[in-house]
Motif scaffolding. Structure first.
Motif, PDB file in Angstrom:
ATOM      1  N   LYS A 121       1.144  -0.838   0.323  1.00 30.42           N
ATOM      2  CA  LYS A 121      -0.079   0.074   0.071  1.00 30.42           C
ATOM      3  C   LYS A 121       0.822   1.509   0.254  1.00 30.42           C
ATOM      4  O   LYS A 121       0.574   2.183  -0.809  1.00 30.42           O
ATOM      5  CB  LYS A 121      -0.611   0.279   0.927  1.00 30.42           C
ATOM      6  N   LEU A 122       1.812   0.963   1.101  1.00 36.25           N
ATOM      7  CA  LEU A 122       2.669   2.423   0.927  1.00 36.25           C
ATOM      8  C   LEU A 122       3.827   3.043  -0.756  1.00 36.25           C
ATOM      9  O   LEU A 122       3.823   4.108  -0.920  1.00 36.25           O
ATOM     10  CB  LEU A 122       3.468   2.065   1.550  1.00 36.25           C
ATOM     11  N   GLY A 123       3.172   1.967  -1.552  1.00 35.19           N
ATOM     12  CA  GLY A 123       4.040   2.393  -2.966  1.00 35.19           C
ATOM     13  C   GLY A 123       3.104   2.968  -3.748  1.00 35.19           C
ATOM     14  O   GLY A 123       3.672   3.772  -4.546  1.00 35.19           O
ATOM     15  N   GLU A 124       1.838   2.868  -2.876  1.00 38.19           N
ATOM     16  CA  GLU A 124       0.848   3.287  -3.837  1.00 38.19           C
ATOM     17  C   GLU A 124       0.542   5.185  -3.423  1.00 38.19           C
ATOM     18  O   GLU A 124       0.280   5.812  -4.160  1.00 38.19           O
ATOM     19  CB  GLU A 124      -0.777   3.424  -3.869  1.00 38.19           C
ATOM     20  N   GLN A 125       0.969   5.752  -2.656  1.00 39.61           N
ATOM     21  CA  GLN A 125       1.219   6.748  -1.720  1.00 39.61           C
ATOM     22  C   GLN A 125       1.776   7.788  -2.234  1.00 39.61           C
ATOM     23  O   GLN A 125       3.092   7.407  -3.096  1.00 39.61           O
ATOM     24  CB  GLN A 125       1.547   6.692   0.393  1.00 39.61           C
ATOM     25  N   PHE A 126       2.277   8.737  -2.629  1.00 36.43           N
ATOM     26  CA  PHE A 126       2.374  10.304  -3.585  1.00 36.43           C
ATOM     27  C   PHE A 126       3.287  10.481  -2.471  1.00 36.43           C
ATOM     28  O   PHE A 126       4.409  10.675  -2.848  1.00 36.43           O
ATOM     29  CB  PHE A 126       1.218  11.359  -3.482  1.00 36.43           C
ATOM     30  N   ARG A 127       2.815  11.068  -0.861  1.00 37.53           N
ATOM     31  CA  ARG A 127       3.687  10.928  -0.308  1.00 37.53           C
ATOM     32  C   ARG A 127       3.178  10.027   1.554  1.00 37.53           C
ATOM     33  O   ARG A 127       2.321   9.880   2.090  1.00 37.53           O
ATOM     34  CB  ARG A 127       3.678  12.383   0.460  1.00 37.53           C
TER      35      ARG A 127
END
Length: 320
Positions: free
Chosen positions: A211-217
């Motif tokens: 999921k963290l890879g999908e975050q912009f920041r």
């Protein structure tokens, strides 16, 4: 004196929190003003004095209502003289006479202490410390601060720099640079900034989906939320943070054997997912007698710990 109030100030780099507090630790009024660090911080204490006067006149009270003013400031403070030794983000030159400046601006007796020490005193007085006389408070925010209370007194050290828990070295070689000029400090892995850095590195070096890879920041909160949803990458980051924090706290516990270690600051809002994981590591590394007698808890006062501890400072000083 019993019905007089104390002014408690929590001085931050961007905002200054101010509160009027009773002798028994109840907050009667609280508000904040922007911290003006322009012009070498010349306006900071006069702005505080002005804000106090304005509030008193708003509520129909006079300066007579206040018995004194306590302040927590970021950086090492020599408690006896009230001189702040060096400050990264307030514009003051090194060895700034903060107590004198505050007394001059407000015409009130003042006491000044490091902000993390004030948070520890606040938790001791009316928070998670609940009257514990031996207490360590660790604030996990943008940085990592610490306050150590032994037998009811803040441990100052020889020049006010005791309790700099954030600058315990946890990665002796190859650690990330810290704002203090060293590398591998606890602050580089257990602060909000450190957690984000670890998460960004983990995403970059991992081929598995997260999921963290999908975050912009990515934020520290994102890491804890994803770990709760069994995201493996986030759990790996959480394990690394908890390992370093648990080990550092065990070493502090082994040195001081406090009743309580209290975790505060924004990162502590993660709650049990962080606390349980830190406790597990603490128990692994703590001396058996310490493991059985030192409790680790989340702070209960949130943003009020600093102003309450600052008020306790001057109350204690005037009552001596």
């Amino acid at each position: 004196m019993a019905d007089k109030w104390i002014a408690g100030i929590d001085l931050g780099g961007t905002t200054t929190k101010i509160a009027f507090i009773t002798n028994s630790g109840d907050i009667v009024h609280k508000w904040e003003i922007p911290t003006d660090n322009s012009n070498e911080g010349q306006n900071i204490t006069s702005n505080i004095a002005k804000a106090i006067d304005e509030k008193l006149s708003q509520i129909g009270e006079t300066k007579e209502k206040l018995m004194g003013i306590g302040m927590g400031a970021p950086g090492p403070v020599d408690y006896e003289t009230g001189i702040i030794l060096n400050v990264v983000n307030l514009g003051w030159k090194d060895n700034y006479p903060l107590k004198d400046s505050l007394e001059e601006a407000t015409s009130l007796p003042a006491a000044v202490e490091n902000d993390a020490n004030c948070a520890a005193l606040g938790e001791m007085w009316s928070g998670a410390g609940n009257g514990a006389k031996d207490l360590v408070c660790v604030t996990l925010g943008t940085g990592v601060g610490g306050g150590v209370i032994a037998n009811g007194n803040i441990i100052q050290g020889t020049n006010g720099a005791a309790g700099e828990i954030g600058h315990i070295t946890v990665i002796p070689s190859g650690g990330a640079p810290c704002n203090c000029g060293k590398t591998g400090c606890l602050e580089t892995v257990a602060s909000a900034t450190g957690i984000v850095r670890l998460a960004e590195e983990a995403v970059k070096n991992s081929s598995s989906s997260s999921k963290l890879g999908e975050q912009f920041r990515i934020t520290a909160k994102d890491v804890f939320d994803a770990a709760r949803d069994n995201d493996q990458l986030a759990q790996k980051v959480l394990n690394e943070v908890s390992f370093h924090l648990g080990l550092a706290l065990a070493n502090i516990g082994n040195t001081l054997n406090p009743d309580k270690i209290v975790l505060g600051g924004g990162v502590s809002k993660a709650g049990d997912i962080l606390l349980d994981s830190v406790k597990e590591n603490f128990e692994k590394f703590a001396f058996p007698a310490v493991r059985n007698s030192t409790e680790i808890d989340i702070a209960t006062l949130g943003n009020d710990a600093g102003v309450l501890g600052a008020a306790w400072l001057i109350k204690n000083k005037l009552n001596q």
